[in-house]
Design a protein around this motif. Structure first.
Motif, PDB file in Angstrom:
ATOM      1  N   SER A   1      -2.537  11.074  -8.647  1.00 60.81           N
ATOM      2  CA  SER A   1      -1.564  11.677  -7.726  1.00 60.81           C
ATOM      3  C   SER A   1      -1.978  11.412  -6.279  1.00 60.81           C
ATOM      4  CB  SER A   1      -1.471  13.187  -7.969  1.00 60.81           C
ATOM      5  OG  SER A   1      -1.028  13.454  -9.284  1.00 60.81           O
ATOM      6  N   PRO A   2      -1.041  11.404  -5.362  1.00 60.97           N
ATOM      7  CA  PRO A   2      -1.373  11.151  -3.956  1.00 60.97           C
ATOM      8  C   PRO A   2      -1.977  12.373  -3.278  1.00 60.97           C
ATOM      9  CG  PRO A   2       0.961  11.595  -4.166  1.00 60.97           C
ATOM     10  CD  PRO A   2       0.420  11.562  -5.566  1.00 60.97           C
ATOM     11  N   VAL A   3      -2.674  12.102  -2.185  1.00 51.81           N
ATOM     12  CA  VAL A   3      -3.130  13.161  -1.286  1.00 51.81           C
ATOM     13  C   VAL A   3      -2.079  13.286  -0.191  1.00 51.81           C
ATOM     14  CG1 VAL A   3      -4.931  13.893   0.321  1.00 51.81           C
ATOM     15  CG2 VAL A   3      -5.549  12.667  -1.786  1.00 51.81           C
ATOM     16  N   MET A   4      -1.471  14.481  -0.099  1.00 51.12           N
ATOM     17  CA  MET A   4      -0.357  14.651   0.832  1.00 51.12           C
ATOM     18  C   MET A   4      -0.838  15.247   2.148  1.00 51.12           C
ATOM     19  SD  MET A   4       2.131  13.425  -0.917  1.00 51.12           S
ATOM     20  CE  MET A   4       3.527  13.879   0.114  1.00 51.12           C
ATOM     21  N   GLY A   5      -0.150  14.894   3.231  1.00 54.83           N
ATOM     22  CA  GLY A   5      -0.448  15.407   4.558  1.00 54.83           C
ATOM     23  C   GLY A   5       0.718  16.238   5.079  1.00 54.83           C
ATOM     24  N   PRO A   6       0.690  16.563   6.373  1.00 56.44           N
ATOM     25  CA  PRO A   6       1.772  17.362   6.953  1.00 56.44           C
ATOM     26  C   PRO A   6       3.089  16.593   6.942  1.00 56.44           C
ATOM     27  CG  PRO A   6       0.331  16.510   8.671  1.00 56.44           C
ATOM     28  CD  PRO A   6      -0.332  16.183   7.370  1.00 56.44           C
ATOM     29  N   ASN A   7       4.193  17.365   6.945  1.00 57.61           N
ATOM     30  CA  ASN A   7       5.546  16.790   6.995  1.00 57.61           C
ATOM     31  C   ASN A   7       5.834  15.857   5.820  1.00 57.61           C
ATOM     32  OD1 ASN A   7       6.055  18.090   9.515  1.00 57.61           O
ATOM     33  ND2 ASN A   7       4.936  16.431  10.549  1.00 57.61           N
ATOM     34  N   HIS A   8       5.283  16.191   4.685  1.00 53.93           N
ATOM     35  CA  HIS A   8       5.538  15.450   3.441  1.00 53.93           C
ATOM     36  C   HIS A   8       5.152  13.965   3.585  1.00 53.93           C
ATOM     37  CE1 HIS A   8       7.169  15.299  -0.573  1.00 53.93           C
ATOM     38  NE2 HIS A   8       7.941  14.264  -0.267  1.00 53.93           N
ATOM     39  N   THR A   9       4.026  13.703   4.176  1.00 55.08           N
ATOM     40  CA  THR A   9       3.517  12.330   4.301  1.00 55.08           C
ATOM     41  C   THR A   9       2.396  12.111   3.294  1.00 55.08           C
ATOM     42  OG1 THR A   9       1.946  13.009   6.013  1.00 55.08           O
ATOM     43  CG2 THR A   9       4.104  12.188   6.744  1.00 55.08           C
ATOM     44  N   VAL A  10       2.197  10.848   2.934  1.00 59.50           N
ATOM     45  CA  VAL A  10       1.115  10.476   2.022  1.00 59.50           C
ATOM     46  C   VAL A  10      -0.091  10.053   2.861  1.00 59.50           C
ATOM     47  CG1 VAL A  10       0.388   8.923   0.174  1.00 59.50           C
ATOM     48  CG2 VAL A  10       2.757   9.756   0.244  1.00 59.50           C
ATOM     49  N   VAL A  11      -1.197  10.691   2.633  1.00 60.18           N
ATOM     50  CA  VAL A  11      -2.427  10.355   3.357  1.00 60.18           C
ATOM     51  C   VAL A  11      -3.223   9.305   2.591  1.00 60.18           C
ATOM     52  CG1 VAL A  11      -4.612  11.253   4.255  1.00 60.18           C
ATOM     53  CG2 VAL A  11      -2.519  12.629   4.435  1.00 60.18           C
ATOM     54  N   GLN A  12      -3.307   9.483   1.284  1.00 59.59           N
ATOM     55  CA  GLN A  12      -4.098   8.551   0.473  1.00 59.59           C
ATOM     56  C   GLN A  12      -3.473   8.450  -0.913  1.00 59.59           C
ATOM     57  OE1 GLN A  12      -8.270   9.597   0.111  1.00 59.59           O
ATOM     58  NE2 GLN A  12      -8.875   7.443  -0.076  1.00 59.59           N
ATOM     59  N   TRP A  13      -3.502   7.202  -1.425  1.00 59.04           N
ATOM     60  CA  TRP A  13      -2.954   6.987  -2.777  1.00 59.04           C
ATOM     61  C   TRP A  13      -3.509   5.666  -3.291  1.00 59.04           C
ATOM     62  CZ3 TRP A  13       3.035   7.587  -3.972  1.00 59.04           C
ATOM     63  CH2 TRP A  13       3.194   8.052  -5.291  1.00 59.04           C
ATOM     64  N   GLY A  14      -2.900   5.145  -4.383  1.00 57.80           N
ATOM     65  CA  GLY A  14      -3.384   3.904  -4.982  1.00 57.80           C
ATOM     66  C   GLY A  14      -3.038   2.678  -4.151  1.00 57.80           C
ATOM     67  N   ASP A  15      -3.430   1.501  -4.666  1.00 56.26           N
ATOM     68  CA  ASP A  15      -3.230   0.234  -3.963  1.00 56.26           C
ATOM     69  C   ASP A  15      -2.170  -0.593  -4.695  1.00 56.26           C
ATOM     70  OD1 ASP A  15      -3.312  -2.156  -2.645  1.00 56.26           O
ATOM     71  OD2 ASP A  15      -5.489  -2.416  -2.781  1.00 56.26           O
ATOM     72  N   PRO A  16      -0.935  -0.678  -4.190  1.00 58.28           N
ATOM     73  CA  PRO A  16       0.114  -1.443  -4.874  1.00 58.28           C
ATOM     74  C   PRO A  16      -0.115  -2.945  -4.851  1.00 58.28           C
ATOM     75  CG  PRO A  16       0.917  -0.663  -2.754  1.00 58.28           C
ATOM     76  CD  PRO A  16      -0.440  -0.040  -2.967  1.00 58.28           C
ATOM     77  N   TYR A  17      -1.077  -3.417  -4.050  1.00 66.47           N
ATOM     78  CA  TYR A  17      -1.404  -4.843  -4.053  1.00 66.47           C
ATOM     79  C   TYR A  17      -2.221  -5.231  -5.283  1.00 66.47           C
ATOM     80  CZ  TYR A  17       0.181  -5.056   0.803  1.00 66.47           C
ATOM     81  OH  TYR A  17       0.946  -4.999   1.956  1.00 66.47           O
ATOM     82  N   SER A  18      -2.731  -4.239  -5.994  1.00 67.60           N
ATOM     83  CA  SER A  18      -3.530  -4.549  -7.184  1.00 67.60           C
ATOM     84  C   SER A  18      -3.083  -3.783  -8.430  1.00 67.60           C
ATOM     85  CB  SER A  18      -5.012  -4.249  -6.918  1.00 67.60           C
ATOM     86  OG  SER A  18      -5.191  -2.886  -6.551  1.00 67.60           O
TER      87      SER A  18
END
Length: 291
Positions: free
Chosen positions: A142-159
């Protein structure tokens, strides 16, 4: 008596009696005695009719109708239209279409796989979405969420494919995959000359389409541009993302438009080059060219 006899004698001496006068006198003076009897035996008595007894004048027997002119003659029929002559359609200069089959994506967020499937089928290599998706190495964290419903950290779609392919990209519980994974699967499934990257010039894509090579591009769903952000992957890579990330495959080009095979609903349509270039730019002109 002397006077009367003289007057009668004088009138007789003036001239011969008028037949009209005689008849008139006879008709008006009453007759008596032998004279009446004598006349009755030879001639019928003429009686003057009263005005009420006179016959009415005969009604005219000829009837006249009002003249009505005849209607004008109908206009002559138009000449027959010339027979249609079938002419082969000649595409305008710069107009090219590629016979890319149209498929609808099988899973909620596997649009990249659906576009890949269409690109492979153009060259006669047919696979299901699930068979191709098995090569995308899902990162289900699951992603790490930040303020205002933003994604701070998640997986790498390039791999890897990031998130749940049956999830939601707005929640977000799922996302997608980028060009290196798609190129790798194309190489191993019959199209070894496919290549991809970011920063492609639009002219490069148009030349590829004109040469008959379909192109997978990363855009936003329904060509909308709601919002863009950047998260940091677990491996430290900076990832540009949109909550409506989407991938389609281009299957034609003209002087002003590109033709789109859209796996979201399994549709095919044209969009202007200006719209395509604007939305495509949000993902840094990311593409995979199948050849």
């Amino acid at each position: 008596m002397t006077v009367i006899s003289g007057a009668v004698a004088s009138s007789l001496m003036i001239g011969p009696p008028s037949p009209h006068a005689t008849a008139s006198s006879a008709a008006t003076l009453p007759l008596t005695g032998s004279v009446l009897a004598a006349r009755s035996s030879t001639n019928p008595v003429m009686r003057i009719k009263h005005g009420l007894e006179l016959e009415a004048p005969a009604t005219p027997t000829e009837l006249f109708e009002q003249y009505v002119p005849p209607p004008p003659p109908p206009p002559p029929p138009p000449p027959p239209a010339p027979a249609a002559v079938a002419r082969p359609w000649t595409p305008p200069a710069g107009y090219v279409t590629i016979p890319v089959p149209i498929y609808r994506q099988a899973m909620t967020l596997d649009c990249e796989t659906g576009a890949l499937r269409m690109g492979l089928a153009t060259y006669g290599h047919y696979y299901s979405d699930s068979a191709l998706f098995a090569y995308e190495k899902v990162d289900s964290r699951s992603p790490v969420m930040g303020p205002n419903h933003t994604v701070v950290q998640w997986g790498d779609p390039y791999s890897n494919f990031v998130g749940n392919v049956w999830g939601s990209d707005t929640t977000p519980t799922g996302y997608g995959v980028y060009y290196p994974v798609i190129v790798s699967i194309a190489h191993s499934h019959g199209v070894p000359n496919a290549y991809g990257g970011e920063g492609f010039a639009p002219s490069t894509v148009y030349r590829a389409l004109s040469a008959g090579h379909p192109v997978e591009v990363w855009i936003e769903t329904n060509w909308a541009r709601p919002w863009l952000g950047t998260w940091t992957a677990w491996d430290g890579r900076k990832v540009r993302y949109s909550y409506v990330e989407h991938a389609v495959i281009l299957s034609g080009v003209s002087a002003t438009q590109v033709r789109v095979n859209d796996p979201l609903h399994g549709t095919q349509y044209w969009v202007s080059k200006s719209l395509f270039e604007t939305v495509w730019r949000d993902f840094n002109n990311m593409a995979v060219i199948f050849q």
